[in-house]
Structure formats: C-alpha cells, structure tokens
Design an enzyme around this catalytic site. Structure first.
Site, PDB file in Angstrom:
ATOM      1  N   ASN A  16       0.837  -1.203   0.000  1.00  0.00           N
ATOM      2  CA  ASN A  16       0.000   0.000   0.000  1.00  0.00           C
ATOM      3  C   ASN A  16       0.873   1.254   0.000  1.00  0.00           C
ATOM      4  OD1 ASN A  16      -2.985  -0.821   0.609  1.00  0.00           O
ATOM      5  ND2 ASN A  16      -1.747  -2.092   1.986  1.00  0.00           N
ATOM      6  N   MET A  18       3.098   4.429   0.156  1.00  0.00           N
ATOM      7  CA  MET A  18       4.410   4.785  -0.393  1.00  0.00           C
ATOM      8  C   MET A  18       5.219   3.561  -0.811  1.00  0.00           C
ATOM      9  SD  MET A  18       5.463   7.958   2.023  1.00  0.00           S
ATOM     10  CE  MET A  18       4.270   7.769   3.332  1.00  0.00           C
ATOM     11  N   ASP A  61       6.038 -10.326   8.064  1.00  0.00           N
ATOM     12  CA  ASP A  61       5.805  -9.390   9.160  1.00  0.00           C
ATOM     13  C   ASP A  61       7.184  -8.900   9.601  1.00  0.00           C
ATOM     14  OD1 ASP A  61       5.430  -8.111  11.567  1.00  0.00           O
ATOM     15  OD2 ASP A  61       4.134  -9.646  12.427  1.00  0.00           O
ATOM     16  N   ASN A  88      10.289   0.613   4.742  1.00  0.00           N
ATOM     17  CA  ASN A  88       9.133   1.508   4.622  1.00  0.00           C
ATOM     18  C   ASN A  88       7.961   1.110   5.511  1.00  0.00           C
ATOM     19  OD1 ASN A  88       7.252   3.402   2.951  1.00  0.00           O
ATOM     20  ND2 ASN A  88       6.316   1.367   2.775  1.00  0.00           N
ATOM     21  N   SER A 141       7.936  13.560  11.744  1.00  0.00           N
ATOM     22  CA  SER A 141       7.612  13.240  13.141  1.00  0.00           C
ATOM     23  C   SER A 141       8.790  12.614  13.881  1.00  0.00           C
ATOM     24  CB  SER A 141       6.415  12.288  13.199  1.00  0.00           C
ATOM     25  OG  SER A 141       5.343  12.798  12.447  1.00  0.00           O
ATOM     26  N   TYR A 152       4.559   7.072  18.258  1.00  0.00           N
ATOM     27  CA  TYR A 152       4.933   7.162  16.837  1.00  0.00           C
ATOM     28  C   TYR A 152       6.166   8.054  16.672  1.00  0.00           C
ATOM     29  CZ  TYR A 152       4.485   7.899  11.785  1.00  0.00           C
ATOM     30  OH  TYR A 152       4.724   7.960  10.434  1.00  0.00           O
ATOM     31  N   LYS A 156       9.895   7.173  15.207  1.00  0.00           N
ATOM     32  CA  LYS A 156      10.478   7.806  14.024  1.00  0.00           C
ATOM     33  C   LYS A 156      11.790   8.523  14.376  1.00  0.00           C
ATOM     34  CE  LYS A 156       7.645   6.221  11.030  1.00  0.00           C
ATOM     35  NZ  LYS A 156       8.128   5.357   9.942  1.00  0.00           N
ATOM     36  N   THR A 187      -2.259   8.391   2.057  1.00  0.00           N
ATOM     37  CA  THR A 187      -2.216   6.918   2.048  1.00  0.00           C
ATOM     38  C   THR A 187      -3.273   6.404   3.024  1.00  0.00           C
ATOM     39  OG1 THR A 187      -0.701   6.676   3.912  1.00  0.00           O
ATOM     40  CG2 THR A 187       0.311   6.999   1.746  1.00  0.00           C
TER      41      THR A 187
HETATM   42  P1  NAD Z   1       0.119   2.507   4.437  1.00  0.00           P
HETATM   43  O1  NAD Z   1      -0.699   2.075   5.613  1.00  0.00           O
HETATM   44  O2  NAD Z   1      -0.558   2.892   3.178  1.00  0.00           O
HETATM   45  O3  NAD Z   1       1.200   1.385   4.070  1.00  0.00           O
HETATM   46  C1  NAD Z   1       1.919   0.716   5.057  1.00  0.00           C
HETATM   47  C2  NAD Z   1       2.134  -0.700   4.591  1.00  0.00           C
HETATM   48  O4  NAD Z   1       2.951  -1.354   5.584  1.00  0.00           O
HETATM   49  C3  NAD Z   1       0.819  -1.498   4.490  1.00  0.00           C
HETATM   50  O5  NAD Z   1       0.779  -2.158   3.266  1.00  0.00           O
HETATM   51  C4  NAD Z   1       0.884  -2.465   5.660  1.00  0.00           C
HETATM   52  O6  NAD Z   1       0.231  -3.678   5.424  1.00  0.00           O
HETATM   53  C5  NAD Z   1       2.392  -2.647   5.813  1.00  0.00           C
HETATM   54  N1  NAD Z   1       2.757  -3.116   7.149  1.00  0.00           N
HETATM   55  C6  NAD Z   1       2.239  -2.712   8.346  1.00  0.00           C
HETATM   56  N2  NAD Z   1       2.780  -3.435   9.324  1.00  0.00           N
HETATM   57  C7  NAD Z   1       3.651  -4.292   8.732  1.00  0.00           C
HETATM   58  C8  NAD Z   1       4.494  -5.319   9.222  1.00  0.00           C
HETATM   59  N3  NAD Z   1       4.556  -5.615  10.533  1.00  0.00           N
HETATM   60  N4  NAD Z   1       5.237  -6.011   8.340  1.00  0.00           N
HETATM   61  C9  NAD Z   1       5.160  -5.758   7.024  1.00  0.00           C
HETATM   62  N5  NAD Z   1       4.381  -4.813   6.503  1.00  0.00           N
HETATM   63  C10 NAD Z   1       3.624  -4.103   7.355  1.00  0.00           C
HETATM   64  O7  NAD Z   1       1.020   3.708   4.993  1.00  0.00           O
HETATM   65  P2  NAD Z   1       2.104   4.681   4.352  1.00  0.00           P
HETATM   66  O8  NAD Z   1       1.674   6.042   4.708  1.00  0.00           O
HETATM   67  O9  NAD Z   1       2.442   4.344   2.958  1.00  0.00           O
HETATM   68  O10 NAD Z   1       3.330   4.333   5.305  1.00  0.00           O
HETATM   69  C11 NAD Z   1       4.637   3.985   4.838  1.00  0.00           C
HETATM   70  C12 NAD Z   1       5.673   4.570   5.783  1.00  0.00           C
HETATM   71  O11 NAD Z   1       5.620   5.989   5.685  1.00  0.00           O
HETATM   72  C13 NAD Z   1       5.451   4.258   7.256  1.00  0.00           C
HETATM   73  O12 NAD Z   1       6.697   3.938   7.847  1.00  0.00           O
HETATM   74  C14 NAD Z   1       4.919   5.571   7.812  1.00  0.00           C
HETATM   75  O13 NAD Z   1       5.204   5.731   9.179  1.00  0.00           O
HETATM   76  C15 NAD Z   1       5.650   6.567   6.958  1.00  0.00           C
HETATM   77  N6  NAD Z   1       5.050   7.907   6.895  1.00  0.00           N
HETATM   78  C16 NAD Z   1       3.751   8.081   6.536  1.00  0.00           C
HETATM   79  C17 NAD Z   1       3.242   9.376   6.426  1.00  0.00           C
HETATM   80  C18 NAD Z   1       1.835   9.652   5.985  1.00  0.00           C
HETATM   81  O14 NAD Z   1       1.363  10.808   6.140  1.00  0.00           O
HETATM   82  N7  NAD Z   1       1.129   8.710   5.396  1.00  0.00           N
HETATM   83  C19 NAD Z   1       4.062  10.469   6.708  1.00  0.00           C
HETATM   84  C20 NAD Z   1       5.377  10.247   7.081  1.00  0.00           C
HETATM   85  C21 NAD Z   1       5.877   8.961   7.154  1.00  0.00           C
HETATM   86  P1  ADP Z   2      -4.573  -0.259  11.339  1.00  0.00           P
HETATM   87  O1  ADP Z   2      -5.036  -0.379  12.773  1.00  0.00           O
HETATM   88  O2  ADP Z   2      -4.008   1.088  11.013  1.00  0.00           O
HETATM   89  O3  ADP Z   2      -5.567  -0.753  10.340  1.00  0.00           O
HETATM   90  P2  ADP Z   2      -2.999  -2.551  10.511  1.00  0.00           P
HETATM   91  O4  ADP Z   2      -1.633  -2.973  10.908  1.00  0.00           O
HETATM   92  O5  ADP Z   2      -4.108  -3.525  10.667  1.00  0.00           O
HETATM   93  O6  ADP Z   2      -3.289  -1.216  11.322  1.00  0.00           O
HETATM   94  O7  ADP Z   2      -2.987  -2.091   9.017  1.00  0.00           O
HETATM   95  C1  ADP Z   2      -2.091  -1.109   8.567  1.00  0.00           C
HETATM   96  C2  ADP Z   2      -2.384  -0.868   7.114  1.00  0.00           C
HETATM   97  O8  ADP Z   2      -2.381  -2.110   6.449  1.00  0.00           O
HETATM   98  C3  ADP Z   2      -3.749  -0.300   6.806  1.00  0.00           C
HETATM   99  O9  ADP Z   2      -3.776   1.082   6.827  1.00  0.00           O
HETATM  100  C4  ADP Z   2      -3.963  -0.795   5.400  1.00  0.00           C
HETATM  101  O10 ADP Z   2      -3.260   0.006   4.487  1.00  0.00           O
HETATM  102  C5  ADP Z   2      -3.274  -2.107   5.366  1.00  0.00           C
HETATM  103  N1  ADP Z   2      -4.224  -3.209   5.493  1.00  0.00           N
HETATM  104  C6  ADP Z   2      -4.934  -3.602   6.558  1.00  0.00           C
HETATM  105  N2  ADP Z   2      -5.676  -4.689   6.304  1.00  0.00           N
HETATM  106  C7  ADP Z   2      -5.401  -5.014   5.031  1.00  0.00           C
HETATM  107  C8  ADP Z   2      -5.824  -6.060   4.168  1.00  0.00           C
HETATM  108  N3  ADP Z   2      -6.690  -6.995   4.554  1.00  0.00           N
HETATM  109  N4  ADP Z   2      -5.337  -6.075   2.928  1.00  0.00           N
HETATM  110  C9  ADP Z   2      -4.466  -5.156   2.514  1.00  0.00           C
HETATM  111  N5  ADP Z   2      -4.010  -4.153   3.267  1.00  0.00           N
HETATM  112  C10 ADP Z   2      -4.483  -4.073   4.503  1.00  0.00           C
HETATM  113  C1  HBR Z   3       1.742  13.045   9.505  1.00  0.00           C
HETATM  114  C2  HBR Z   3       3.094  12.473   9.443  1.00  0.00           C
HETATM  115  O1  HBR Z   3       4.031  13.186  10.180  1.00  0.00           O
HETATM  116  C3  HBR Z   3       3.173  11.014   9.721  1.00  0.00           C
HETATM  117  C4  HBR Z   3       1.989  10.158   9.711  1.00  0.00           C
HETATM  118  O2  HBR Z   3       4.284  10.556   9.842  1.00  0.00           O
END
Ligand code: NAD
Ligand code: ADP
Ligand code: HBR
Length: 252
Positions: A16, A18, A61, A88, A141, A152, A156, A187
């Site tokens: 998902n 980034m 994981d 990431n 952050s 969080y 970070k 995202t």
């Molecule tokens: P997202 O929720 O769209 O994607 C995160 C992905 O990580 C998901 O596909 C999820 O399934 C996966 N994930 C979660 N726990 C996991 C685990 N234990 N093992 C493997 N995969 C796991 O979020 P995003 O915003 O794309 O986040 C990517 C990174 O960017 C994160 O480290 C987040 O902290 C950082 N970030 C996000 C933002 C923002 O505003 N969205 C800002 C700054 C930094």
């Molecule tokens: P959260 O409490 O933020 O949902 P999770 O660790 O369950 O925490 O999920 C983190 C991210 O993983 C969600 O924001 C979503 O992008 C992705 N995610 C959760 N469930 C699914 C799924 N069934 N299939 C694909 N992506 C998922």
């Molecule tokens: C909002 C931003 O700082 C984050 C989710 O990391």
C-alpha cells in the site's frame, strides 16, 4: 531512465501507500523488486501490476525476526544479491503517553523500530557485498515532535538516528544509508483522518497540500540511485516546507 537495471530492491510495506508507489517507481526504472508486506492480498495486487518475471512477493511481518530472515533468504535464493533495501513498513497509533496503552507501544516499536533493525541487520552483509544502500521511511515526526503521537514520534526519532549510525558504521564498506522524512502523505495511514485535521495540516504545509505517495517514492529512488552517490546519513524532509518553519504561529 533505467537507473536500476539489474538491481535487486527489497521494499517493505509494499502492499500500500508509499511502498506500493516505490515498487512501481523502481520497477519502471528497470529494477527487480522484492515486495514484502503483512498482507498476501495486497502483495498479490501490486505483484499483478508489475512485470512478474522481475517481481518476487514474500509475505513478511517485519516485526518477526524469523520472517525477516526468510525474506532475505528468499531474495538471495531467487536473485543472488541485494542492492537496495527500502525500510518503509510502518504503523501509526495516535495518543499521548497516558492515552496510549503499553500494547500500542509494543505494536509501534516492534513494527517501526524492530522491523527496520531486523531488515537492516540481515540485509547488510549482502549490501556490503554489492556496495548497496538503504533508504528508510522516517517522517518529519522523527525530526521534531507532534502533539498527541508520542509512541509514533519516538519510533520515528529512532529511525532518524538509525539512519545516522548505519551511515557512520558502514560508509567505509561502501554502503550509503539515508531516509525520507515526509509530512502528511495521502495513504491508508492518513486517509481516514478527519477533514478538520487534514485542513490544519494544509495550513501548516507551505505548499498547502498533502503529498502524493509517488512524490515520496521519487525521492526514495533518487536517494537509492547513483545520482546520490555522495549523499550519506541524511534525513531528507519531503514535506512541502513544513520543517522550514520555526514553529511559531502563522499570523499573516
Ligand atoms: P500505508 O498504511 O498505506 O502502508 C503501510 C504498509 O505497511 C501497508 O501495506 C501495511 O500492510 C504494511 N505493514 C504494516 N505493518 C507491517 C508489518 N509488521 N510487516 C510488514 N508490513 C507491514 O502507509 P504509508 O503512509 O504508505 O506508510 C509507509 C511509511 O511511511 C510508514 O513507515 C509511515 O510511518 C511513513 N510515513 C507516513 C506518512 C503519511 O502521512 N502517510 C508520513 C510520514 C511517514
Ligand atoms: P490499522 O489499525 O491502522 O488498520 P494494521 O496494521 O491492521 O493497522 O494495518 C495497517 C495498514 O495495512 C492499513 O492502513 C492498510 O493500508 C493495510 N491493510 C490492513 N488490512 C489489510 C488487508 N486486509 N489487505 C491489505 N491491506 C491491509
Ligand atoms: C503526519 C506524518 O508526520 C506522519 C503520519 O508521519
């Protein structure tokens, strides 16, 4: 451009946001991409969008050491090397230290901190061999603090200093380590945040908007490329100008 032709890139959290945008970006520049995520359905979807002969999905994981070892082993077994690691994967749980439970801290620290440590630790011997690099996804952050996101921000901050210590310790062996530090990015992590919060972010971001995931993936690809061959130990804001502010209120 084909900056990553023949390069093997591991991207965590590739299902998902980034991570997915990074998978598309590196693949579009010729890389072999190894997608790692908790969720098989998300991996399958991203995999189906890419050239399958140059893509490997490994359900992982990142907070589980044995699964990270398997990710590295599968990558070596299939492609014989690792050139780039994109740490990431991450989770966000809001709250002050009083609001947040110890389980919240365990979740955030195990995914955001331990995940990056395990992946770095087990990928590094291969990165030393390839003279490769690591790009972490930290956050603004981690450069400063946010109200109401204690665990969080602590996680970070750890990634920001992980970037520096790895850059120091492995620079002589030819491995570069940098991070991107985004502000608000569109995202799943943030899409459900209420409009009033999103509007407050837009007021604080000099460009007046959140980032698209692709705008961050573009900077990840720069840091991972030879264009950044002398960039090391940098935590680069990708924040529309947020960190240009000293924090004082906007009065005009
Ligand atoms: P997202 O929720 O769209 O994607 C995160 C992905 O990580 C998901 O596909 C999820 O399934 C996966 N994930 C979660 N726990 C996991 C685990 N234990 N093992 C493997 N995969 C796991 O979020 P995003 O915003 O794309 O986040 C990517 C990174 O960017 C994160 O480290 C987040 O902290 C950082 N970030 C996000 C933002 C923002 O505003 N969205 C800002 C700054 C930094
Ligand atoms: P959260 O409490 O933020 O949902 P999770 O660790 O369950 O925490 O999920 C983190 C991210 O993983 C969600 O924001 C979503 O992008 C992705 N995610 C959760 N469930 C699914 C799924 N069934 N299939 C694909 N992506 C998922
Ligand atoms: C909002 C931003 O700082 C984050 C989710 O990391």
């Amino acid at each position: 451009m084909n900056r990553f032709e023949g390069k093997v890139v591991i991207i965590t959290g590739a299902g998902n946001g980034m991570g997915k945008a990074a998978a598309h970006r590196f693949a579009s520049e010729g890389a072999i991409v190894v997608l790692a995520d908790l969720y098989q359905d998300a991996l399958d979807k991203v995999h189906s969008e890419l050239n399958s002969s140059k893509t490997l999905s490994v359900k992982t994981d990142v907070s589980n050491e044995a699964e990270v070892k398997n990710l590295i082993e599968q990558t070596i077994k299939n492609f014989n090397k690792i050139d780039i690691l994109i740490n990431n994967a991450g989770v966000h749980i809001p709250g002050t230290i009083l609001d947040g439970s110890i389980q919240d801290w365990e979740k955030i620290s195990s995914v955001n901190i331990n995940g990056a440590i395990y992946c770095s630790k087990y990928a590094l011997p291969h990165l030393i061999e390839s003279k490769g690099c690591i790009v972490n996804n930290a956050s603004v952050s981690g450069l400063g603090a946010d109200w109401g996101a204690a665990y969080y921000c602590v996680s970070k901050g750890a990634i920001v200093n992980l970037t520096r210590v790895l850059a120091l310790d492995f620079g002589l062996q030819g491995v570069r380590v940098n991070s991107v530090c985004p502000s608000l990015v569109k995202t799943n992590m943030t899409n459900s945040w209420p409009d009033d919060i999103r509007n407050k972010f837009n007021e604080r971001i000099p460009l007046g908007r959140a980032a698209e995931p692709e705008e961050v993936a573009a900077v990840m690809s720069f840091l991972a490329s030879d264009d950044a061959s002398f960039v090391n130990g940098v935590n680069l804001p990708v924040d529309g100008g947020v960190t240009a502010s000293d924090g004082q209120p906007k009065i005009v």
